[in-house]
Design an enzyme around this catalytic site. Structure first.
Site, PDB file in Angstrom:
ATOM      1  N   ALA A  79       0.814  -1.217   0.000  1.00 39.48           N
ATOM      2  CA  ALA A  79       0.000   0.000   0.000  1.00 39.48           C
ATOM      3  C   ALA A  79       0.853   1.274   0.000  1.00 39.48           C
ATOM      4  O   ALA A  79       0.410   2.321  -0.486  1.00 39.48           O
ATOM      5  CB  ALA A  79      -0.936  -0.012   1.206  1.00 39.48           C
ATOM      6  N   HIS A  98       3.634   1.778  -1.740  1.00 40.58           N
ATOM      7  CA  HIS A  98       3.928   2.093  -3.146  1.00 40.58           C
ATOM      8  C   HIS A  98       2.685   2.636  -3.846  1.00 40.58           C
ATOM      9  O   HIS A  98       2.766   3.555  -4.662  1.00 40.58           O
ATOM     10  CB  HIS A  98       4.397   0.833  -3.887  1.00 40.58           C
ATOM     11  CG  HIS A  98       5.664   0.240  -3.373  1.00 40.58           C
ATOM     12  ND1 HIS A  98       5.693  -0.919  -2.626  1.00 40.58           N
ATOM     13  CD2 HIS A  98       6.950   0.648  -3.476  1.00 40.58           C
ATOM     14  CE1 HIS A  98       6.949  -1.211  -2.314  1.00 40.58           C
ATOM     15  NE2 HIS A  98       7.730  -0.278  -2.810  1.00 40.58           N
ATOM     16  N   GLN A 155      22.803  -1.330  -4.985  1.00 42.00           N
ATOM     17  CA  GLN A 155      22.531  -0.745  -3.671  1.00 42.00           C
ATOM     18  C   GLN A 155      22.490  -1.781  -2.556  1.00 42.00           C
ATOM     19  O   GLN A 155      22.129  -1.472  -1.433  1.00 42.00           O
ATOM     20  CB  GLN A 155      21.253   0.098  -3.723  1.00 42.00           C
ATOM     21  CG  GLN A 155      19.959  -0.673  -3.924  1.00 42.00           C
ATOM     22  CD  GLN A 155      18.782   0.268  -4.121  1.00 42.00           C
ATOM     23  OE1 GLN A 155      18.612   0.829  -5.199  1.00 42.00           O
ATOM     24  NE2 GLN A 155      17.965   0.458  -3.098  1.00 42.00           N
ATOM     25  N   GLY A 163       8.962   7.566  -1.116  1.00 41.26           N
ATOM     26  CA  GLY A 163       8.368   7.480   0.215  1.00 41.26           C
ATOM     27  C   GLY A 163       9.265   8.136   1.264  1.00 41.26           C
ATOM     28  O   GLY A 163      10.494   8.017   1.206  1.00 41.26           O
ATOM     29  N   GLU A 164       8.640   8.791   2.223  1.00 41.03           N
ATOM     30  CA  GLU A 164       9.406   9.367   3.338  1.00 41.03           C
ATOM     31  C   GLU A 164       9.948   8.286   4.263  1.00 41.03           C
ATOM     32  O   GLU A 164      10.787   8.546   5.111  1.00 41.03           O
ATOM     33  CB  GLU A 164       8.526  10.331   4.145  1.00 41.03           C
ATOM     34  CG  GLU A 164       8.286  11.645   3.439  1.00 41.03           C
ATOM     35  CD  GLU A 164       7.551  12.648   4.303  1.00 41.03           C
ATOM     36  OE1 GLU A 164       6.989  12.240   5.340  1.00 41.03           O
ATOM     37  OE2 GLU A 164       7.529  13.824   3.922  1.00 41.03           O
ATOM     38  N   LEU A 177       4.940   0.263   6.593  1.00 45.99           N
ATOM     39  CA  LEU A 177       4.905  -0.804   5.581  1.00 45.99           C
ATOM     40  C   LEU A 177       6.260  -0.869   4.880  1.00 45.99           C
ATOM     41  O   LEU A 177       6.878   0.147   4.599  1.00 45.99           O
ATOM     42  CB  LEU A 177       3.804  -0.530   4.559  1.00 45.99           C
ATOM     43  CG  LEU A 177       2.372  -0.445   5.092  1.00 45.99           C
ATOM     44  CD1 LEU A 177       1.371  -0.431   3.928  1.00 45.99           C
ATOM     45  CD2 LEU A 177       2.048  -1.606   6.031  1.00 45.99           C
ATOM     46  N   SER A 206       8.556  -3.737   2.062  1.00 46.30           N
ATOM     47  CA  SER A 206       8.588  -5.030   1.362  1.00 46.30           C
ATOM     48  C   SER A 206       9.277  -6.077   2.233  1.00 46.30           C
ATOM     49  O   SER A 206       8.951  -7.260   2.187  1.00 46.30           O
ATOM     50  CB  SER A 206       9.335  -4.907   0.034  1.00 46.30           C
ATOM     51  OG  SER A 206       8.746  -3.892  -0.737  1.00 46.30           O
ATOM     52  N   ARG A 207      10.248  -5.634   3.051  1.00 45.74           N
ATOM     53  CA  ARG A 207      11.004  -6.585   3.875  1.00 45.74           C
ATOM     54  C   ARG A 207      10.188  -7.087   5.070  1.00 45.74           C
ATOM     55  O   ARG A 207      10.609  -8.026   5.734  1.00 45.74           O
ATOM     56  CB  ARG A 207      12.323  -5.962   4.351  1.00 45.74           C
ATOM     57  CG  ARG A 207      13.337  -5.819   3.212  1.00 45.74           C
ATOM     58  CD  ARG A 207      14.677  -5.322   3.716  1.00 45.74           C
ATOM     59  NE  ARG A 207      15.725  -5.398   2.708  1.00 45.74           N
ATOM     60  CZ  ARG A 207      16.189  -4.365   2.013  1.00 45.74           C
ATOM     61  NH1 ARG A 207      15.705  -3.156   2.204  1.00 45.74           N
ATOM     62  NH2 ARG A 207      17.147  -4.538   1.113  1.00 45.74           N
TER      63      ARG A 207
HETATM   64  O1  PAF Z   1      13.257   2.911  -2.564  1.00 46.19           O
HETATM   65  C1  PAF Z   1      13.484   2.029  -3.423  1.00 46.19           C
HETATM   66  O2  PAF Z   1      12.654   1.151  -3.685  1.00 46.19           O
HETATM   67  C2  PAF Z   1      14.807   2.045  -4.159  1.00 46.19           C
HETATM   68  O3  PAF Z   1      15.854   2.434  -3.344  1.00 46.19           O
HETATM   69  C3  PAF Z   1      14.764   2.891  -5.449  1.00 46.19           C
HETATM   70  C4  PAF Z   1      14.513   4.356  -5.155  1.00 46.19           C
HETATM   71  C5  PAF Z   1      13.694   2.357  -6.375  1.00 46.19           C
HETATM   72  C6  PAF Z   1      16.120   2.803  -6.165  1.00 46.19           C
HETATM   73  O4  PAF Z   1      16.433   1.494  -6.473  1.00 46.19           O
END
Ligand code: PAF
Length: 279
Positions: free
Chosen positions: A35, A37, A61, A147-148, A184, A186-187
């Site tokens: 939610a 995203h 990353q 997202g913040e 929220l 994803s992890r």
């Molecule tokens: O926040 C994320 O999901 C990632 O760090 C991003 C901004 C898509 C860059 O890979």
């Protein structure tokens, strides 16, 4: 919604979307959408005529011992959510498309990238800045939304956009939380019920510390109390629990500057980050 994985096809599709001067928004993601995203997509629809989302699990990353190989992936469900959310185009490049043989460039936003998460995850923000710069050049959006929840990431991207003259408006969207307050992520898919329950101490500790500081309480004492609360809940290690300048993320913000409480700590194999506005 079109799904595209080739840069030339993307450029053609973006030209099509931009016909008649349409304003384009970009929502960059690594997939496993939730939610949070979809709040970015909804905000993007308010701010632009066409919405492009990207899904790319960016290897640059992730540190060597991080969860790249197990990062949750749900591409078919993600595509359905984006289509239902009113997204016009899904950009889903492969690793070879983003980083072909011979790729040798890095975008590094010095200073701000070395603090906090940057100290705990060396190279992480170089990976983020590099991929976001590429996504900006590929999609050429008018506005991009983040997202913040990833507050330092947002600050790094704002710095990069200002420094490198990207003509892109950057919008930070408030963190989406479960009813009990957990941000929220994803992890969160990794969590056992017990871990999820313990993790609630993080938003609660931030909320208590912010409330104490807002009414003029001693910041050092509020931070120490927050760390103690996290330790008691089973967080280990606690990477940081800090009061920072909301723009530069420097510790001990000067009087009159907007302040943010930021925290990162681990339960089991899951690292949590969260933050809260103080002012
Ligand atoms: O926040 C994320 O999901 C990632 O760090 C991003 C901004 C898509 C860059 O890979």
């Amino acid at each position: 919604m079109q799904t595209i994985d080739d840069v030339n096809a993307l450029r053609t599709a973006i030209s099509g979307l931009r016909r008649d001067g349409a304003r384009i928004a970009l929502v960059p993601t690594m997939g496993a959408l939730h939610a949070g995203h979809m709040a970015l997509v909804a905000e993007a629809r308010q701010r632009a005529d066409k919405v492009v989302a990207s899904i790319f699990v960016n290897p640059k990353q992730f540190g060597a011992h991080e969860d790249l190989s197990t990062y949750p992936r749900a591409e078919a469900a993600d595509a359905r959510m984006l289509k239902d959310g009113g997204c016009d185009l899904l950009w889903m490049p492969s690793v070879a498309t983003m980083y072909p043989d011979g790729f040798a460039s890095t975008v590094s936003v010095s200073g701000i990238s070395d603090l906090w998460d940057g100290a705990a995850r060396p190279g992480h923000f170089d990976g983020v800045a590099t991929v976001v710069a590429k996504l900006f050049n590929q999609v050429r959006p008018d506005v991009a939304l983040f997202g913040e929840k990833d507050f330092q990431q947002l600050a790094v991207i704002r710095r990069m956009v200002a420094d490198l003259d990207f003509a892109i408006e950057i919008v930070g969207v408030p963190t989406e939380r479960a009813d009990d307050g957990l941000a929220l992520s994803s992890r969160n898919a990794y969590l056992t019920d017990e871990e999820r329950h313990s993790a609630l101490a993080l938003p609660r500790a931030l909320g208590e510390a912010a409330a104490a500081i807002r009414v003029g309480g001693d910041a050092k004492a509020a931070l120490a109390h927050g760390v103690e609360r996290l330790r008691h809940a089973g967080f280990d290690p606690i990477d940081y629990f800090a009061l920072v300048d909301a723009e530069t993320l420097a510790p001990d913000p000067a009087a009159g500057r907007a302040r943010r409480l930021i925290a990162a700590a681990r339960i089991g194999r899951t690292r949590f980050i969260d933050n809260l506005a103080v002012d």
